[in-house]
Write a protein that holds these residues in place. Structure first.
Motif, PDB file in Angstrom:
ATOM      1  N   TYR A 124      -8.994  -3.669   1.988  1.00 28.74           N
ATOM      2  CA  TYR A 124      -9.397  -2.270   1.801  1.00 28.74           C
ATOM      3  C   TYR A 124     -10.409  -2.103   0.676  1.00 28.74           C
ATOM      4  O   TYR A 124     -11.086  -1.072   0.579  1.00 28.74           O
ATOM      5  CB  TYR A 124      -8.171  -1.399   1.530  1.00 28.74           C
ATOM      6  CG  TYR A 124      -7.456  -1.729   0.232  1.00 28.74           C
ATOM      7  CD1 TYR A 124      -7.757  -1.040  -0.935  1.00 28.74           C
ATOM      8  CD2 TYR A 124      -6.494  -2.730   0.181  1.00 28.74           C
ATOM      9  CE1 TYR A 124      -7.106  -1.343  -2.122  1.00 28.74           C
ATOM     10  CE2 TYR A 124      -5.840  -3.038  -0.998  1.00 28.74           C
ATOM     11  CZ  TYR A 124      -6.145  -2.339  -2.142  1.00 28.74           C
ATOM     12  OH  TYR A 124      -5.505  -2.638  -3.319  1.00 28.74           O
TER      13      TYR A 124
ATOM     14  N   GLU B 217     -14.197   0.209   3.315  1.00 32.35           N
ATOM     15  CA  GLU B 217     -13.788   1.492   2.755  1.00 32.35           C
ATOM     16  C   GLU B 217     -13.883   2.601   3.787  1.00 32.35           C
ATOM     17  O   GLU B 217     -14.611   2.512   4.778  1.00 32.35           O
ATOM     18  CB  GLU B 217     -14.664   1.833   1.543  1.00 32.35           C
ATOM     19  CG  GLU B 217     -14.529   0.829   0.406  1.00 32.35           C
ATOM     20  CD  GLU B 217     -15.370   1.203  -0.800  1.00 32.35           C
ATOM     21  OE1 GLU B 217     -16.321   2.011  -0.636  1.00 32.35           O
ATOM     22  OE2 GLU B 217     -15.093   0.702  -1.907  1.00 32.35           O
TER      23      GLU B 217
ATOM     24  N   GLU C  79     -11.054   5.789  -3.292  1.00 28.16           N
ATOM     25  CA  GLU C  79     -11.216   4.345  -3.184  1.00 28.16           C
ATOM     26  C   GLU C  79     -10.988   3.703  -4.555  1.00 28.16           C
ATOM     27  O   GLU C  79     -11.002   4.374  -5.583  1.00 28.16           O
ATOM     28  CB  GLU C  79     -12.628   3.987  -2.674  1.00 28.16           C
ATOM     29  CG  GLU C  79     -12.953   4.483  -1.268  1.00 28.16           C
ATOM     30  CD  GLU C  79     -12.178   3.783  -0.182  1.00 28.16           C
ATOM     31  OE1 GLU C  79     -11.520   2.757  -0.475  1.00 28.16           O
ATOM     32  OE2 GLU C  79     -12.226   4.236   0.974  1.00 28.16           O
TER      33      GLU C  79
ATOM     34  N   ARG D 298     -14.142   2.537   9.212  1.00 31.31           N
ATOM     35  CA  ARG D 298     -14.359   1.901   7.925  1.00 31.31           C
ATOM     36  C   ARG D 298     -15.827   1.470   7.830  1.00 31.31           C
ATOM     37  O   ARG D 298     -16.525   1.354   8.843  1.00 31.31           O
ATOM     38  CB  ARG D 298     -13.463   0.653   7.756  1.00 31.31           C
ATOM     39  CG  ARG D 298     -11.969   0.931   7.716  1.00 31.31           C
ATOM     40  CD  ARG D 298     -11.562   1.636   6.450  1.00 31.31           C
ATOM     41  NE  ARG D 298     -10.103   1.712   6.318  1.00 31.31           N
ATOM     42  CZ  ARG D 298      -9.372   2.696   6.798  1.00 31.31           C
ATOM     43  NH1 ARG D 298      -9.948   3.682   7.472  1.00 31.31           N
ATOM     44  NH2 ARG D 298      -8.051   2.701   6.611  1.00 31.31           N
TER      45      ARG D 298
ATOM     46  N   ARG E 112      -2.910   0.494   2.600  1.00 30.28           N
ATOM     47  CA  ARG E 112      -3.152   1.935   2.687  1.00 30.28           C
ATOM     48  C   ARG E 112      -2.373   2.586   3.825  1.00 30.28           C
ATOM     49  O   ARG E 112      -2.746   3.668   4.302  1.00 30.28           O
ATOM     50  CB  ARG E 112      -4.653   2.209   2.840  1.00 30.28           C
ATOM     51  CG  ARG E 112      -5.451   1.772   1.633  1.00 30.28           C
ATOM     52  CD  ARG E 112      -6.815   2.422   1.587  1.00 30.28           C
ATOM     53  NE  ARG E 112      -6.714   3.857   1.337  1.00 30.28           N
ATOM     54  CZ  ARG E 112      -7.617   4.567   0.664  1.00 30.28           C
ATOM     55  NH1 ARG E 112      -8.674   3.970   0.158  1.00 30.28           N
ATOM     56  NH2 ARG E 112      -7.465   5.856   0.494  1.00 30.28           N
TER      57      ARG E 112
END
Length: 357
Positions: free
Chosen positions: A9, A13, A31, A236, A303
């Motif tokens: 992650y 992002e 983030e 992402r 996440r």
């Protein structure tokens, strides 16, 4: 490849457009160090002992909704009702009461603004890629920005609940099996926190019927982080070059992870991948398919949804209390039109005939 994207992650992002930020904020878009700090602060809120203390508050909201349903029942013992707005109100009330306590009316106002903001955002996204459009001082942009200052965040189970009711109408044999178990475990009493884990038909491991609703139904998918979505894909973007499988991905590539296809892939789920079959989750979820990551309703990796236990507690409790008091079937006036907005919702409502038990 999906596993690697969600695990790394710090490289892959989330990407949120400037317009979307007028609706989505907080942990869902943070983030790096900012996300880690807020996640660490928020995590204790969703521990089991905290959730247990929330149960009476959730029951209060459920009872308020069911009392309204009872008053709509005719002398013949049945009534046709669009349950969608009622379920929306239920989920808003639950979060309003748990977050605002005795001032939950303030929370209700936030959710009214939020629903309006969702509808405005859908309109705005059609023009999102016209350079400079979001700065034009038209009525839509002004309203988006004014609403943004009035509202906070949402975690919602409304879509999950309404589609579960629809599917249990379509598959009455599963509705009856779930009701028999609910009555056997709870009788006519309000469910207790510890007893919810005794359910085996529509809740097993990590939620048998709910998992199937999100897995087999082509329209119900969930990815959430502070804010809950019913979404057919995750997105992402990588900020540096990286090898992904056999591909070398240059920086700044926008990647879509197609949950809707993974959840319906015959290779992982078998020949009945598109069928409503809660028995596929008769053991732990990780054994329901050939690949552990092929079930992504709450995201995956570091996440993964921080509020999934809260959301499922509300959904389990609400459905159990509904099954205790009503049988239900689809009305002839029901029109099946799942529509993708910020969540997937029934465009023409969910007209259901309720029968009082």
């Amino acid at each position: 490849m999906i596993r690697e994207i969600l695990l790394k992650y710090d490289i892959f992002e989330k990407q949120v457009s400037p317009i979307s930020k007028l609706l989505v904020s907080g942990m869902v878009v943070y983030e790096g160090k900012q996300w880690f700090k807020v996640r660490k602060i928020a995590t204790p809120t969703f521990h089991q002992d905290k959730l247990k203390n929330m149960l009476p508050t959730i029951q209060k909201s459920c009872n308020d909704m069911l009392s309204k349903w009872k008053t709509s029942i005719s002398k013949e013992g049945s009534s046709e009702l669009d349950v969608w707005p009622h379920i929306q109100t239920l989920t808003a009330d639950v979060i309003s009461r748990t977050a605002f306590g005795s001032s939950f009316e303030e929370g209700r106002k936030i959710f009214e603004v939020l629903r309006e903001q969702m509808n405005l955002l859908i309109q705005a996204l059609m023009f999102a890629y016209i350079p400079g459009w979001r700065f034009v001082p038209n009525r839509l942009n002004r309203k988006l920005k004014s609403n943004h200052h009035e509202m906070g965040e949402l975690e919602t189970t409304a879509s999950l609940l309404v589609w579960t009711m629809v599917l249990l109408c379509i598959h009455p044999e599963w509705q009856e099996r779930a009701r028999e178990e609910v009555c056997q475990v709870f009788g006519n009493r309000e469910p207790k926190f510890e007893e919810l884990n005794q359910l085996k038909v529509f809740v097993i491991g990590n939620d048998k019927t709910y998992k199937n609703v999100q897995g087999s139904n082509p329209f119900l998918y969930r990815q959430c982080e502070g804010i809950c979505y019913i979404s057919p894909l995750l997105t992402r973007a990588n900020f540096k070059e990286i090898k992904l499988g056999e591909f070398i991905i240059p920086p700044g590539v926008f990647l879509s992870l197609p949950i809707i296809f993974v959840h319906r892939d015959h290779e992982y789920w078998g020949d009945d991948a598109k069928k409503f079959n809660p028995d596929r989750f008769s053991e732990v979820v990780s054994k329901a398919s050939k690949n552990q990551i092929s079930f992504l309703s709450f995201g995956w990796g570091p996440r993964i949804c921080i509020g999934q236990n809260f959301a499922l507690l509300e959904a389990k409790l609400a459905l159990a209390m509904i099954l205790q008091k009503f049988t239900f079937q689809l009305s002839p006036t029901y029109v099946h039109a799942p529509t993708r907005g910020i969540t997937v919702y029934p465009q023409h409502g969910a007209n259901i005939i309720l029968h009082k038990i």
